[in-house]
Design a protein around this motif. Structure first.
Motif, PDB file in Angstrom:
ATOM      1  N   HIS A 208       1.781  -5.667   1.186  1.00  0.00           N
ATOM      2  CA  HIS A 208       2.597  -4.755   0.390  1.00  0.00           C
ATOM      3  C   HIS A 208       1.821  -4.263  -0.833  1.00  0.00           C
ATOM      4  O   HIS A 208       1.919  -3.092  -1.215  1.00  0.00           O
ATOM      5  CB  HIS A 208       3.897  -5.436  -0.039  1.00  0.00           C
ATOM      6  CG  HIS A 208       4.805  -5.764   1.108  1.00  0.00           C
ATOM      7  ND1 HIS A 208       4.679  -6.929   1.827  1.00  0.00           N
ATOM      8  CD2 HIS A 208       5.824  -5.060   1.666  1.00  0.00           C
ATOM      9  CE1 HIS A 208       5.596  -6.946   2.790  1.00  0.00           C
ATOM     10  NE2 HIS A 208       6.300  -5.829   2.715  1.00  0.00           N
ATOM     11  N   ASN A 209       1.045  -5.151  -1.428  1.00  0.00           N
ATOM     12  CA  ASN A 209       0.220  -4.744  -2.563  1.00  0.00           C
ATOM     13  C   ASN A 209      -0.865  -3.759  -2.128  1.00  0.00           C
ATOM     14  O   ASN A 209      -1.113  -2.754  -2.793  1.00  0.00           O
ATOM     15  CB  ASN A 209      -0.438  -5.960  -3.213  1.00  0.00           C
ATOM     16  CG  ASN A 209       0.483  -6.665  -4.191  1.00  0.00           C
ATOM     17  OD1 ASN A 209       1.435  -6.078  -4.703  1.00  0.00           O
ATOM     18  ND2 ASN A 209       0.218  -7.935  -4.441  1.00  0.00           N
ATOM     19  N   LEU A 210      -1.525  -4.045  -0.999  1.00  0.00           N
ATOM     20  CA  LEU A 210      -2.568  -3.136  -0.538  1.00  0.00           C
ATOM     21  C   LEU A 210      -1.982  -1.770  -0.193  1.00  0.00           C
ATOM     22  O   LEU A 210      -2.566  -0.730  -0.511  1.00  0.00           O
ATOM     23  CB  LEU A 210      -3.294  -3.720   0.676  1.00  0.00           C
ATOM     24  CG  LEU A 210      -4.425  -2.846   1.241  1.00  0.00           C
ATOM     25  CD1 LEU A 210      -5.452  -2.499   0.170  1.00  0.00           C
ATOM     26  CD2 LEU A 210      -5.097  -3.533   2.422  1.00  0.00           C
ATOM     27  N   GLY A 211      -0.826  -1.754   0.452  1.00  0.00           N
ATOM     28  CA  GLY A 211      -0.186  -0.484   0.777  1.00  0.00           C
ATOM     29  C   GLY A 211       0.145   0.324  -0.462  1.00  0.00           C
ATOM     30  O   GLY A 211      -0.076   1.537  -0.521  1.00  0.00           O
TER      31      GLY A 211
ATOM     32  N   ARG B  26      -1.477   4.018  -1.782  1.00  0.00           N
ATOM     33  CA  ARG B  26      -0.652   5.163  -2.176  1.00  0.00           C
ATOM     34  C   ARG B  26      -1.035   5.661  -3.574  1.00  0.00           C
ATOM     35  O   ARG B  26      -1.174   6.866  -3.801  1.00  0.00           O
ATOM     36  CB  ARG B  26       0.818   4.754  -2.143  1.00  0.00           C
ATOM     37  CG  ARG B  26       1.789   5.907  -2.366  1.00  0.00           C
ATOM     38  CD  ARG B  26       3.213   5.451  -2.127  1.00  0.00           C
ATOM     39  NE  ARG B  26       4.160   6.559  -2.254  1.00  0.00           N
ATOM     40  CZ  ARG B  26       5.460   6.458  -2.049  1.00  0.00           C
ATOM     41  NH1 ARG B  26       5.969   5.290  -1.690  1.00  0.00           N
ATOM     42  NH2 ARG B  26       6.249   7.512  -2.175  1.00  0.00           N
ATOM     43  N   THR B  27      -1.224   4.730  -4.503  1.00  0.00           N
ATOM     44  CA  THR B  27      -1.603   5.099  -5.863  1.00  0.00           C
ATOM     45  C   THR B  27      -2.989   5.724  -5.898  1.00  0.00           C
ATOM     46  O   THR B  27      -3.216   6.751  -6.566  1.00  0.00           O
ATOM     47  CB  THR B  27      -1.572   3.855  -6.772  1.00  0.00           C
ATOM     48  OG1 THR B  27      -0.255   3.336  -6.816  1.00  0.00           O
ATOM     49  CG2 THR B  27      -2.023   4.191  -8.180  1.00  0.00           C
TER      50      THR B  27
ATOM     51  N   ILE C 149      -2.524   5.979   3.871  1.00  0.00           N
ATOM     52  CA  ILE C 149      -3.594   5.363   4.653  1.00  0.00           C
ATOM     53  C   ILE C 149      -4.334   6.386   5.516  1.00  0.00           C
ATOM     54  O   ILE C 149      -5.518   6.240   5.806  1.00  0.00           O
ATOM     55  CB  ILE C 149      -3.024   4.226   5.541  1.00  0.00           C
ATOM     56  CG1 ILE C 149      -4.140   3.370   6.128  1.00  0.00           C
ATOM     57  CG2 ILE C 149      -2.136   4.788   6.643  1.00  0.00           C
ATOM     58  CD1 ILE C 149      -3.644   2.139   6.866  1.00  0.00           C
ATOM     59  N   ASP C 150      -3.656   7.450   5.902  1.00  0.00           N
ATOM     60  CA  ASP C 150      -4.273   8.476   6.745  1.00  0.00           C
ATOM     61  C   ASP C 150      -5.205   9.391   5.958  1.00  0.00           C
ATOM     62  O   ASP C 150      -5.963  10.165   6.554  1.00  0.00           O
ATOM     63  CB  ASP C 150      -3.188   9.316   7.423  1.00  0.00           C
ATOM     64  CG  ASP C 150      -2.321   8.500   8.361  1.00  0.00           C
ATOM     65  OD1 ASP C 150      -2.881   7.674   9.108  1.00  0.00           O
ATOM     66  OD2 ASP C 150      -1.085   8.665   8.338  1.00  0.00           O
ATOM     67  N   HIS C 151      -5.131   9.339   4.649  1.00  0.00           N
ATOM     68  CA  HIS C 151      -5.945  10.232   3.815  1.00  0.00           C
ATOM     69  C   HIS C 151      -6.949   9.497   2.931  1.00  0.00           C
ATOM     70  O   HIS C 151      -7.781  10.145   2.296  1.00  0.00           O
ATOM     71  CB  HIS C 151      -5.028  11.068   2.912  1.00  0.00           C
ATOM     72  CG  HIS C 151      -3.973  11.818   3.661  1.00  0.00           C
ATOM     73  ND1 HIS C 151      -4.259  12.947   4.407  1.00  0.00           N
ATOM     74  CD2 HIS C 151      -2.648  11.588   3.807  1.00  0.00           C
ATOM     75  CE1 HIS C 151      -3.149  13.386   4.968  1.00  0.00           C
ATOM     76  NE2 HIS C 151      -2.161  12.586   4.629  1.00  0.00           N
ATOM     77  N   MET C 152      -6.857   8.171   2.881  1.00  0.00           N
ATOM     78  CA  MET C 152      -7.723   7.392   2.003  1.00  0.00           C
ATOM     79  C   MET C 152      -8.779   6.625   2.797  1.00  0.00           C
ATOM     80  O   MET C 152      -8.454   5.686   3.522  1.00  0.00           O
ATOM     81  CB  MET C 152      -6.873   6.406   1.179  1.00  0.00           C
ATOM     82  CG  MET C 152      -7.673   5.469   0.273  1.00  0.00           C
ATOM     83  SD  MET C 152      -8.794   6.324  -0.855  1.00  0.00           S
ATOM     84  CE  MET C 152      -7.650   7.431  -1.697  1.00  0.00           C
ATOM     85  N   PRO C 153     -10.057   6.980   2.675  1.00  0.00           N
ATOM     86  CA  PRO C 153     -11.108   6.229   3.356  1.00  0.00           C
ATOM     87  C   PRO C 153     -11.202   4.805   2.809  1.00  0.00           C
ATOM     88  O   PRO C 153     -11.159   4.596   1.594  1.00  0.00           O
ATOM     89  CB  PRO C 153     -12.380   7.030   3.029  1.00  0.00           C
ATOM     90  CG  PRO C 153     -11.895   8.384   2.617  1.00  0.00           C
ATOM     91  CD  PRO C 153     -10.581   8.151   1.954  1.00  0.00           C
TER      92      PRO C 153
ATOM     93  N   ALA D 140      -1.486  -2.840 -12.104  1.00  0.00           N
ATOM     94  CA  ALA D 140      -2.727  -2.749 -12.876  1.00  0.00           C
ATOM     95  C   ALA D 140      -3.592  -1.593 -12.381  1.00  0.00           C
ATOM     96  O   ALA D 140      -4.176  -0.844 -13.177  1.00  0.00           O
ATOM     97  CB  ALA D 140      -3.491  -4.064 -12.783  1.00  0.00           C
ATOM     98  N   VAL D 141      -3.666  -1.431 -11.059  1.00  0.00           N
ATOM     99  CA  VAL D 141      -4.428  -0.324 -10.486  1.00  0.00           C
ATOM    100  C   VAL D 141      -3.866   1.013 -10.957  1.00  0.00           C
ATOM    101  O   VAL D 141      -4.607   1.920 -11.349  1.00  0.00           O
ATOM    102  CB  VAL D 141      -4.420  -0.411  -8.942  1.00  0.00           C
ATOM    103  CG1 VAL D 141      -4.888   0.904  -8.319  1.00  0.00           C
ATOM    104  CG2 VAL D 141      -5.305  -1.555  -8.478  1.00  0.00           C
ATOM    105  N   SER D 142      -2.550   1.152 -10.945  1.00  0.00           N
ATOM    106  CA  SER D 142      -1.909   2.401 -11.369  1.00  0.00           C
ATOM    107  C   SER D 142      -2.264   2.746 -12.809  1.00  0.00           C
ATOM    108  O   SER D 142      -2.611   3.887 -13.133  1.00  0.00           O
ATOM    109  CB  SER D 142      -0.388   2.296 -11.221  1.00  0.00           C
ATOM    110  OG  SER D 142      -0.019   2.060  -9.894  1.00  0.00           O
ATOM    111  N   VAL D 143      -2.171   1.756 -13.689  1.00  0.00           N
ATOM    112  CA  VAL D 143      -2.427   1.976 -15.109  1.00  0.00           C
ATOM    113  C   VAL D 143      -3.848   2.481 -15.336  1.00  0.00           C
ATOM    114  O   VAL D 143      -4.085   3.477 -16.030  1.00  0.00           O
ATOM    115  CB  VAL D 143      -2.172   0.679 -15.896  1.00  0.00           C
ATOM    116  CG1 VAL D 143      -2.689   0.803 -17.329  1.00  0.00           C
ATOM    117  CG2 VAL D 143      -0.683   0.340 -15.915  1.00  0.00           C
TER     118      VAL D 143
END
Length: 261
Positions: A115-118, A122-123, A154-158, A238-241
């Protein structure tokens, strides 16, 4: 070979010697890793073909096979199929060059919750990140749960998968990319840092954070100031920030109008 960690879902399993052997031979399905019961001659060709394709091979007890595939029809070999194929790190860097943009990457050190990776996918896609790098081991891969939580990102992020994240960082630094680790104990605050150039952000997993060896390879460590009683944010928060601070800085730099001398 290491024990199975049990993070994968039964719906994503391919099992049986013939089925797994054919999947490896065809090379169409993105196999994440292989779980085998033994290393004897019976499994030799399957293990060898997996290693040739740089697919991690793990040794597991019989109980793990019976739990994952009730009924015993696994024949001692299970392949974990990813929701999407991985790409090489060089492809991510080439994509940034083709867009005439400074590389903007995210490295995840041991994120184990799908869930975190997903949410991170997205972010990162929304922030314009060129690609993400994750470790081969002790981290969740691109499962169907990750795909669902990513809401199509996921379809747009390498996504690249590294056998050694430290070596991945070394390669990025050789390519002229500055590597920042996000660490609660760091002295420097993330907003006080120039995030407009060639950049890779490293964020640790849910429990241990960034491992010492990976942390040591970062050019600099940054922290998110915490005003409450908790010591750190959830990895996706944290990634979002940090990513959107980089977006803010990059947009401001791109939109700046040069002044006359």
């Amino acid at each position: 070979m290491v024990p199975a960690d049990g993070n994968d879902e039964p719906s994503e399993l391919l099992y049986g010697l013939h089925a797994v052997r054919e999947a490896l031979r065809a090379g169409v399905r993105p196999i994440q890793r292989l779980l085998v019961l033994r290393q004897d001659r019976q499994f030799g060709d399957v293990v060898q073909r997996a290693k040739e394709k740089r697919i991690p091979v793990q040794l597991g007890p019989a109980a793990a096979f019976d739990r994952l595939v009730p009924g015993g029809k696994h024949q001692g070999v299970i392949a974990f199929v990813a929701a999407k194929a991985y790409v090489a790190l060089d492809e991510i860097l080439e994509s940034a060059r083709a867009r005439n943009e400074p590389p903007f990457l995210l490295l995840l050190d041991g994120v184990e919750d799908p869930h975190n990776l997903g949410a991170v996918l997205r972010t990162a896609e929304a922030a314009g990140v060129h690609g993400i790098c994750i470790p081969e081991r002790r981290a969740v891969g691109l499962t169907s749960v990750v795909a669902k939580v990513s809401a199509g990102a996921i379809d747009h992020m390498p996504v690249s998968r590294a056998s050694n994240l430290t070596r991945c960082i070394e390669d990025l630094k050789k390519a002229g990319i500055w590597v920042y680790g996000v660490e609660p104990s760091a002295e420097k605050i993330y907003t006080e840092t120039d995030l407009t150039g060639p950049l890779a952000i490293v964020v640790g997993g849910e429990g241990e954070g960034i491992r010492p060896g990976v942390r040591k390879e970062c050019d600099e460590l940054l922290r998110i100031p915490m005003m409450g009683k908790v010591e750190s944010l959830n990895v996706s928060a944290a990634v979002s920030v940090v990513l959107f601070e980089a977006v803010r800085q990059r947009n401001r730099k791109r939109m700046a109008v040069p002044t006359e001398p």
